[in-house]
Design a protein around this motif. Structure first.
Motif, mmCIF file in Angstrom:
data_model
loop_
_atom_site.group_PDB
_atom_site.id
_atom_site.type_symbol
_atom_site.label_atom_id
_atom_site.label_comp_id
_atom_site.label_asym_id
_atom_site.label_seq_id
_atom_site.Cartn_x
_atom_site.Cartn_y
_atom_site.Cartn_z
ATOM 1 N N GLY A 219 0.826 -1.202 0.000
ATOM 2 C CA GLY A 219 0.000 0.000 0.000
ATOM 3 C C GLY A 219 0.861 1.253 0.000
ATOM 4 N N PRO A 262 -5.560 -7.738 3.312
ATOM 5 C CA PRO A 262 -6.950 -7.340 3.523
ATOM 6 C C PRO A 262 -7.069 -5.841 3.255
ATOM 7 N N ARG A 263 -7.936 -5.454 2.333
ATOM 8 C CA ARG A 263 -7.985 -4.051 1.905
ATOM 9 C C ARG A 263 -9.046 -3.269 2.656
ATOM 10 N N VAL A 264 -8.710 -2.022 2.947
ATOM 11 C CA VAL A 264 -9.637 -1.187 3.695
ATOM 12 C C VAL A 264 -10.696 -0.584 2.771
ATOM 13 N N LEU B 197 -4.963 -15.065 10.069
ATOM 14 C CA LEU B 197 -6.329 -14.538 10.002
ATOM 15 C C LEU B 197 -7.313 -15.618 9.561
ATOM 16 N N LEU B 218 -6.826 -0.975 9.670
ATOM 17 C CA LEU B 218 -8.229 -0.924 9.261
ATOM 18 C C LEU B 218 -8.574 -1.994 8.228
ATOM 19 N N GLY B 219 -7.603 -2.331 7.381
ATOM 20 C CA GLY B 219 -7.848 -3.358 6.377
ATOM 21 C C GLY B 219 -8.123 -4.712 7.025
ATOM 22 N N VAL B 220 -7.288 -5.055 7.996
ATOM 23 C CA VAL B 220 -7.449 -6.320 8.712
ATOM 24 C C VAL B 220 -8.782 -6.343 9.446
ATOM 25 N N ARG B 222 -11.501 -4.639 8.747
ATOM 26 C CA ARG B 222 -12.602 -4.727 7.796
ATOM 27 C C ARG B 222 -12.835 -6.171 7.360
ATOM 28 N N TRP B 223 -11.739 -6.892 7.147
ATOM 29 C CA TRP B 223 -11.880 -8.273 6.695
ATOM 30 C C TRP B 223 -12.376 -9.175 7.809
ATOM 31 N N PHE B 246 -16.494 1.884 7.487
ATOM 32 C CA PHE B 246 -15.299 2.318 6.765
ATOM 33 C C PHE B 246 -15.650 2.835 5.369
ATOM 34 N N LEU B 257 -8.373 8.486 9.500
ATOM 35 C CA LEU B 257 -7.728 7.170 9.563
ATOM 36 C C LEU B 257 -7.929 6.418 8.256
ATOM 37 N N ARG B 258 -9.133 6.469 7.760
ATOM 38 C CA ARG B 258 -9.486 5.771 6.531
ATOM 39 C C ARG B 258 -8.655 6.310 5.352
ATOM 40 N N SER B 261 -4.936 5.275 5.518
ATOM 41 C CA SER B 261 -4.594 3.857 5.407
ATOM 42 C C SER B 261 -4.227 3.536 3.968
ATOM 43 N N VAL B 263 -3.543 1.882 0.404
ATOM 44 C CA VAL B 263 -4.260 0.892 -0.380
ATOM 45 C C VAL B 263 -3.333 0.473 -1.523
#
Lengths: 329, 325
Positions: A219, A262-264, B197, B218-220, B222-223, B246, B257-258, B261, B263
């Motif tokens: 990222g 895992p993508r936000v 995970l 946040l990605g982790v 969210r998943w 999110f 924060l979003r 993060s 991508v």
């Protein structure tokens, strides 16, 4: 690409001695770093990305390590052949480096003003007063609030993000042509990371520098890089312009790495894990080093593949894979 | 989503630390690590607590287990008032709630065989002994994807990902209903992170486990999670279900924060916004809304008055003056 590169690394192999035997931590690393370009070296722990940077800086510990082969061409000189005295003239002057953990790279008993000024006094022969004035300008440039008051503070009085700014100011003191940044934002919170990335991009522009940016975070790489080299087990397995790499990840490792994040920004039900783990340095497979973990493995993968052009992509897009970029097959 | 009674309900949880700081003349300062925190975890749910360093998310996980005694608040686990339990009852409760740490190596005795480390909690809680105990150790190792020989080895012989599997196996050994997972994948490479995970998700499905999942990523979250609370300087600033929270964050801090993060998409780099300032110290939080010095929408009111909690419907809530009407 007509312009001469700022740095050219050719066939770089660095070895370490383990139990009396030499083993290659990186093998046959080739890349050119263009002027004003940001090249990202990306990969997981132990892939050799930091060893590549330390080799360029001549910082491989002599007792257990050596550059066994290859050239590091910078301004007509081969850095791999230079002795310590000549390397010291280049380090911190024309090639500078910043590290992941600024606290361990800053001297806790010296003020930051002194530490930023040090390189200027050493390399430029500035007087103490002159260097101090210049250090203040640098701290302002890296946007340390009320820099004048903070010149005489010690590293422990700064937050992690501010320490990394001090490190950047130190690295930029002599206006280097090349900045090596080894995971500079990994220890920082995301909002501070975003600030430091933005700062690095601005300063790179301002100084007209080239940058080698080392990261494990795809990222972050997508955010800052112009070109990317993905490393696995001591080799570059894929390299391309940043857009091509993320649009058409070709090496199975690059592809797997991308789908294990895992993508936000989107909901994905599938998360791919790569089975197994990176082979130990003294137990590298003879053929493709990724083959033991690869779903596309074929008999041909018993032989070591070379970096070959990826058909249908830009000519600068190369991958080290018999199956996906077989070339002569 | 059904409104089942929560498995865990935390209300008004507070923990202040007093520490001496400064050299050579130390001063006593109060760090407001947890300043009135409310959330719940439903049965079978993975609930995330996110925020940056020092926001209090790890303290929250420890305080509800009373690994750190909270100053104030209520913690209910099913029908049990956790903060009212005596030592013996607390020990029994900790069979039901287990914790997995970021660095499993630091929480494993380096001189003790992995098999012994896994057997101990089962013996302490009187769950098995003798041959049955050895059998359960083997089954646990298998469940977390480790070979049976692992029982005869020491922690240092394992990689980071494998050690985290051992940490998970040990938590599972007493058959908990809720696992507090404190940054369980933060120290791992992404490919290994994905393995762990997937393991945790598998256990959630198979054992009906619930998680309180503490993370900065946040990605982790969210998943992995179905709901989340965002913390800033000891308080929850926004709470709600995922992925809605999110996709359309309400609180300016969640939005920040979003946006910050990263991508893995070079086209997304334009959203890299300029973010002002750093997180202030929890020993001297700004007056009014703690976030106002960094907030692009801050008004005069935000500088003096901490915003009250507002329920926004669909399980969402936020503490921000922007949503007053």
């Amino acid at each position: 690409m007509a312009e001469a590169p700022a740095l050219s690394v050719q066939g770089l192999t660095t070895e370490f001695r383990i139990g009396g035997q030499w083993h290659a931590a990186i093998r046959g690393i080739d890349f050119d770093l263009g002027k004003n370009e940001t090249l990202a070296l990306v990969g997981e722990s132990g892939c050799g990305k930091s060893i590549t940077a330390l080799s360029i800086m001549g910082l491989i510990p002599k007792a257990a390590g050596r550059i066994a082969a290859g050239k590091i061409l910078f301004e007509g000189q081969d850095l791999a052949q230079l002795d310590e005295e000549h390397l010291r003239e280049i380090r911190g002057d024309r090639i500078a480096m910043i590290f992941q953990e600024p606290m361990t790279s800053l001297n806790p008993v010296l003020t930051i003003g002194f530490q930023v000024a040090e390189a200027l006094r050493y390399h430029r022969g500035m007087s103490q007063a002159e260097a101090r004035t210049h250090a203040l300008e640098l701290l302002e440039q890296v946007k340390i609030p009320s820099a004048r008051q903070r010149l005489d503070d010690y590293p422990h009085q700064f937050s992690g993000g501010m320490r990394q700014r001090v490190m950047i100011a130190m690295a930029l003191a002599c206006k280097p042509q090349i900045l090596l940044a080894d995971e500079p934002t990994t220890a920082l919170d995301v909002t501070i990371q975003a600030q430091v990335l933005l700062l690095l991009a601005e300063l790179k522009q301002l100084y007209g520098m080239s940058m080698i940016f080392i990261s494990h975070n795809l990222g972050v790489v997508a955010t800052i890089a112009d070109r990317v080299a993905v490393m696995y087990a001591g080799e570059i397995v894929e390299t391309a312009a940043v857009g091509d790499l993320f649009d058409r990840p070709t090496h199975p490792y690059t592809e797997a790495l991308l789908s294990s994040i895992p993508r936000v920004d989107r909901t994905s039900d599938t998360l791919m894990a790569i089975p197994g783990q990176v082979p130990a340095i003294n137990r590298m497979p003879g053929g493709c080093r990724y083959a033991p973990r690869c779903a596309l493995r074929q008999p041909v993968c018993e032989r070591p593949p070379a970096l070959a052009p990826v058909s249908g992509s830009a000519p600068t897009h190369l991958a080290r894979c018999w199956v996906r970029a077989g070339g002569d097959r | 989503m059904t409104q089942a009674a929560p498995l865990l309900q935390v209300e008004g949880l507070r923990k202040f630390f007093t520490v001496k700081r400064g050299f050579p003349n130390p001063r006593t300062v109060t760090v407001r690590a947890l300043d009135g925190v409310d959330f719940g975890v439903r049965e079978g749910e993975a609930f995330g607590l996110v925020g940056e360093s020092g926001c209090g998310k790890s303290t929250a996980g420890r305080a509800l287990l009373r690994l750190i005694e909270p100053d104030e608040g209520r913690v209910r686990f099913r029908d049990t008032d956790v903060l009212a339990l005596d030592r013996q009852a607390l020990r029994a409760l900790r069979r039901k709630i287990q914790i997995v740490f970021q660095d499993p190596y630091a929480s494993l005795n380096p001189k003790r065989l992995v098999g012994k480390a896994l057997a101990e909690p089962m013996r302490v809680h009187g769950l098995a002994e003798g041959r049955a105990l050895a059998e359960r150790v083997r089954a646990l190792l298998d469940e977390v994807g480790l070979p049976p020989e692992a029982a005869e080895r020491y922690p240092h012989e394992f990689s980071g990902g494998q050690r985290q599997r051992i940490g998970i196996a040990r938590a599972l050994s007493v058959e908990p209903e809720l696992v507090v997972a404190d940054e369980p994948v933060s120290a791992l490479d992404v490919s290994i992170q994905a393995q762990v995970l997937l393991l945790l998700r598998g256990l959630q499905d198979k054992r009906g486990l619930s998680y309180l999942f503490v993370s900065h990523d946040l990605g982790v979250v969210r998943w992995f999670c179905q709901g989340v609370a965002v913390m800033y300087l000891g308080r929850i600033v926004e709470r709600g279900p995922l992925p809605q929270m999110f996709d359309e964050p309400l609180h300016p801090y969640t939005q920040t924060l979003r946006a910050a993060s990263p991508v893995p998409d070079p086209r997304a780099r334009v959203t890299m916004v300029r973010i002002e300032g750093e997180v202030p110290s929890a020993s001297a939080p700004p007056p009014g809304c703690h976030f106002h010095p960094r907030c692009p929408h801050a008004t005069e009111r935000c500088r003096v008055e901490y915003p009250a909690w507002k329920e926004m419907g669909q399980g969402r809530g936020v503490a921000c003056h922007l949503y007053d009407r």
